[in-house]
Design a protein around this motif. Structure first.
Motif, mmCIF file in Angstrom:
data_model
loop_
_atom_site.group_PDB
_atom_site.id
_atom_site.type_symbol
_atom_site.label_atom_id
_atom_site.label_comp_id
_atom_site.label_asym_id
_atom_site.label_seq_id
_atom_site.Cartn_x
_atom_site.Cartn_y
_atom_site.Cartn_z
ATOM 1 N N GLN A 197 0.821 -1.226 0.000
ATOM 2 C CA GLN A 197 0.000 0.000 0.000
ATOM 3 C C GLN A 197 0.850 1.269 0.000
ATOM 4 O OE1 GLN A 197 -2.148 0.730 3.768
ATOM 5 N NE2 GLN A 197 -0.925 -0.957 4.600
ATOM 6 N N PHE A 198 2.143 1.138 0.317
ATOM 7 C CA PHE A 198 3.018 2.302 0.373
ATOM 8 C C PHE A 198 3.885 2.453 -0.884
ATOM 9 C CE2 PHE A 198 2.472 0.894 4.848
ATOM 10 C CZ PHE A 198 1.643 1.928 5.240
ATOM 11 N N GLU A 199 3.569 1.685 -1.926
ATOM 12 C CA GLU A 199 4.297 1.820 -3.184
ATOM 13 C C GLU A 199 4.153 3.246 -3.697
ATOM 14 O OE1 GLU A 199 2.846 -1.110 -5.894
ATOM 15 O OE2 GLU A 199 4.032 -2.710 -5.006
ATOM 16 N N CYS A 208 5.971 5.743 -2.638
ATOM 17 C CA CYS A 208 6.460 6.705 -1.642
ATOM 18 C C CYS A 208 7.860 7.164 -2.041
ATOM 19 C CB CYS A 208 6.504 6.051 -0.266
ATOM 20 S SG CYS A 208 4.877 5.722 0.403
ATOM 21 N N SER A 209 8.445 7.962 -1.217
ATOM 22 C CA SER A 209 9.779 8.486 -1.506
ATOM 23 C C SER A 209 10.806 7.359 -1.602
ATOM 24 C CB SER A 209 10.212 9.460 -0.407
ATOM 25 O OG SER A 209 10.483 8.768 0.793
ATOM 26 N N GLN A 210 11.919 7.665 -2.226
ATOM 27 C CA GLN A 210 13.001 6.691 -2.348
ATOM 28 C C GLN A 210 13.515 6.282 -0.971
ATOM 29 O OE1 GLN A 210 14.074 5.085 -5.058
ATOM 30 N NE2 GLN A 210 15.440 3.902 -3.746
ATOM 31 N N THR A 262 11.820 6.142 1.858
ATOM 32 C CA THR A 262 10.846 5.225 2.452
ATOM 33 C C THR A 262 10.918 3.863 1.786
ATOM 34 O OG1 THR A 262 9.388 7.066 2.985
ATOM 35 C CG2 THR A 262 8.410 4.875 2.995
ATOM 36 N N SER A 263 11.057 3.848 0.491
ATOM 37 C CA SER A 263 11.174 2.593 -0.245
ATOM 38 C C SER A 263 12.403 1.800 0.203
ATOM 39 C CB SER A 263 11.246 2.880 -1.741
ATOM 40 O OG SER A 263 11.355 1.702 -2.474
ATOM 41 N N LEU A 271 6.932 7.419 7.218
ATOM 42 C CA LEU A 271 5.568 7.547 6.721
ATOM 43 C C LEU A 271 4.766 8.562 7.506
ATOM 44 C CD1 LEU A 271 4.794 3.821 5.940
ATOM 45 C CD2 LEU A 271 5.059 5.681 4.294
#
Length: 83
Positions: free
Chosen positions: A28-30, A32-34, A36-37, A80
């Motif tokens: 669900q967080f795909e 997001c910032s690099q 966070t990834s 997040l």
């Protein structure tokens, strides 16, 4: 139970399906910032390590692996939570 509670329970259990379930929850967080990834990838690596230790019966190292996974999860939560 929210996503992060479920991830905590996966860390506690360290079962064979933990990584697949964590990936599903984190999907669900795909986008997001690099940063966070990268933090999510680091969490998954720690979880894979934990599962390896659990499946290998290496009980002496499991607590350390759980602690590292929780630290990675905390980093994901913090990233997040940023506005």
């Amino acid at each position: 139970m929210d996503c992060f509670d479920k991830l905590e329970s996966l860390i506690d259990a360290g079962g064979a399906n933990a990584v697949a379930e964590a990936r599903t929850l984190l999907r669900q967080f795909e986008g997001c910032s690099q940063l966070t990834s990268t933090a999510i990838d680091d969490l998954l690596i720690e979880l894979m390590t934990l599962v390896f230790l659990v499946e290998g019966g290496r009980e002496a190292s499991q607590n350390s692996a759980r602690r590292l996974a929780r630290i990675r999860l905390s980093k994901v939560k913090l990233l997040l939570a940023k506005p």
